[in-house]
Enzyme design. Structure first.
Site, short mmCIF file in Angstrom:
data_model
loop_
_atom_site.label_atom_id
_atom_site.label_comp_id
_atom_site.label_asym_id
_atom_site.label_seq_id
_atom_site.Cartn_x
_atom_site.Cartn_y
_atom_site.Cartn_z
N GLU A 34 -7.53 -0.21 -63.74
CA GLU A 34 -6.90 0.26 -64.98
C GLU A 34 -7.89 0.24 -66.14
O GLU A 34 -7.60 -0.28 -67.23
CB GLU A 34 -5.65 -0.55 -65.31
CG GLU A 34 -4.44 -0.16 -64.45
CD GLU A 34 -3.13 -0.55 -65.08
OE1 GLU A 34 -2.52 0.30 -65.76
OE2 GLU A 34 -2.71 -1.71 -64.89
N TYR A 104 -7.03 0.34 -56.86
CA TYR A 104 -5.86 0.12 -57.71
C TYR A 104 -4.68 0.78 -57.00
O TYR A 104 -4.47 1.98 -57.08
CB TYR A 104 -6.08 0.72 -59.10
CG TYR A 104 -4.87 0.65 -59.99
CD1 TYR A 104 -4.10 -0.51 -60.07
CD2 TYR A 104 -4.47 1.74 -60.76
CE1 TYR A 104 -2.97 -0.58 -60.87
CE2 TYR A 104 -3.35 1.68 -61.57
CZ TYR A 104 -2.61 0.51 -61.62
OH TYR A 104 -1.49 0.46 -62.42
N ASP A 145 -6.15 -4.64 -57.46
CA ASP A 145 -4.74 -4.83 -57.78
C ASP A 145 -3.95 -4.08 -56.72
O ASP A 145 -3.89 -2.86 -56.72
CB ASP A 145 -4.45 -4.30 -59.18
CG ASP A 145 -2.97 -4.34 -59.53
OD1 ASP A 145 -2.16 -4.80 -58.70
OD2 ASP A 145 -2.62 -3.89 -60.64
N ASN A 147 -0.65 -4.42 -56.12
CA ASN A 147 0.76 -4.25 -56.44
C ASN A 147 1.67 -4.61 -55.27
O ASN A 147 2.74 -4.02 -55.08
CB ASN A 147 1.03 -2.82 -56.92
CG ASN A 147 0.84 -2.66 -58.42
OD1 ASN A 147 1.37 -3.45 -59.21
ND2 ASN A 147 0.05 -1.67 -58.82
N HIS A 244 -3.16 -9.29 -66.22
CA HIS A 244 -3.71 -9.81 -64.97
C HIS A 244 -4.84 -10.81 -65.24
O HIS A 244 -5.51 -10.74 -66.27
CB HIS A 244 -4.30 -8.68 -64.12
CG HIS A 244 -3.31 -7.68 -63.63
ND1 HIS A 244 -2.89 -7.63 -62.33
CD2 HIS A 244 -2.65 -6.69 -64.28
CE1 HIS A 244 -2.01 -6.64 -62.18
NE2 HIS A 244 -1.86 -6.05 -63.35
#
Length: 252
Positions: A34, A104, A145, A147, A244
């Site tokens: 991000e 990501y 990340d 998720n 994060h």
């Protein structure tokens, strides 16, 4: 060798946090997610001044990934080969003999939604590509990340939403492990309720209400070299932090 991942949730906003953290921790490789900046506006000069080369794949406002490394990166790959995707979510490069894959993962929004279906297609494409990538690069690290909170212990007991903890997402994570990868964090004893993400709302960080969704998965040769893996909560305590925290693995 110290490798790390960190969803910075806007490199423009978090650049001072990042450069201070790089100076203090001196990681050899950092995978950022991000970044939310186009390649033309990426702060390459500032990060070079901090001692880091950059391999980047960015876009405005959303997504964006980057690999920072003290040594120059080679054989840079952007995106998942054969998977058409306008979203900038994957970049891979070789640094000091280690294949670094910075990712990501899609959020998925809600189980059953179009964004969730995209997430599952994306995960299948990533897994298929990594199966081949591991044959070419036995020393491979998949950082980012995800998720996905892969087990119940990776989500606060009061987490009620299905997203990030649903059976399809956890099965997809298990498919990555089945490639021969190891969750570096779970190689070591860890405190209970160890998270890497806390919502900005409702005092979640103060209450330690979070999820462990940022991961470092290592191929067998790298797992054999791993001596530690931790979540660094210190940057999450700063003013205007990312939601994060960095995850760091140390390889002998």
């Amino acid at each position: 060798m110290k490798i790390a991942c960190w969803n910075v949730n806007s490199l423009k906003v978090r650049l001072p946090h990042l450069t201070d953290w790089l100076a203090a921790e001196q990681p050899d490789v950092v995978c950022l997610q991000e970044t939310k900046t186009e390649d033309a506006t990426y702060p390459r000069a500032e990060l070079e001044a901090a001692g880091y080369h950059s391999a980047i794949s960015g876009q405005k406002t959303y997504n964006g990934v980057a690999i920072l490394s003290k040594s120059p990166a080679s054989d840079v790959q952007i995106g998942i080969p054969g998977f058409e995707d306008e979203q900038k979510r994957v970049i891979a490069a070789t640094v000091d003999g280690v294949r670094i894959v910075c990712t990501y993962f899609p959020n998925g929004q809600a189980v059953g939604s179009e964004k969730f279906e995209y997430k599952m297609r994306w995960l299948a494409a990533l897994t298929g590509w990594l199966r081949d990538e591991l044959t070419r690069h036995p020393q491979l690290a998949l950082l980012g990340d995800y998720n996905i909170a892969p087990e119940d212990r990776d989500a606060h007991p009061d987490w009620k939403d299905d997203i990030h903890v649903s059976p399809p997402e956890r099965a997809a994570f298990a498919d990555l492990i089945a490639l021969g990868l190891t969750d570096a964090f779970r190689m070591f004893d860890q405190p209970e309720k160890s998270w890497s993400w806390w919502d900005y709302r409702a005092g979640a960080f103060r209450r330690n209400f979070g999820l462990r969704i940022d991961h470092i998965l290592l191929s067998a040769p790298l797992a054999a070299r791993c001596t530690a893996c931790t979540v660094d909560k210190a940057p999450r305590k700063l003013e205007r932090p990312s939601d994060h925290a960095p995850v760091i693995a140390t390889l002998s």
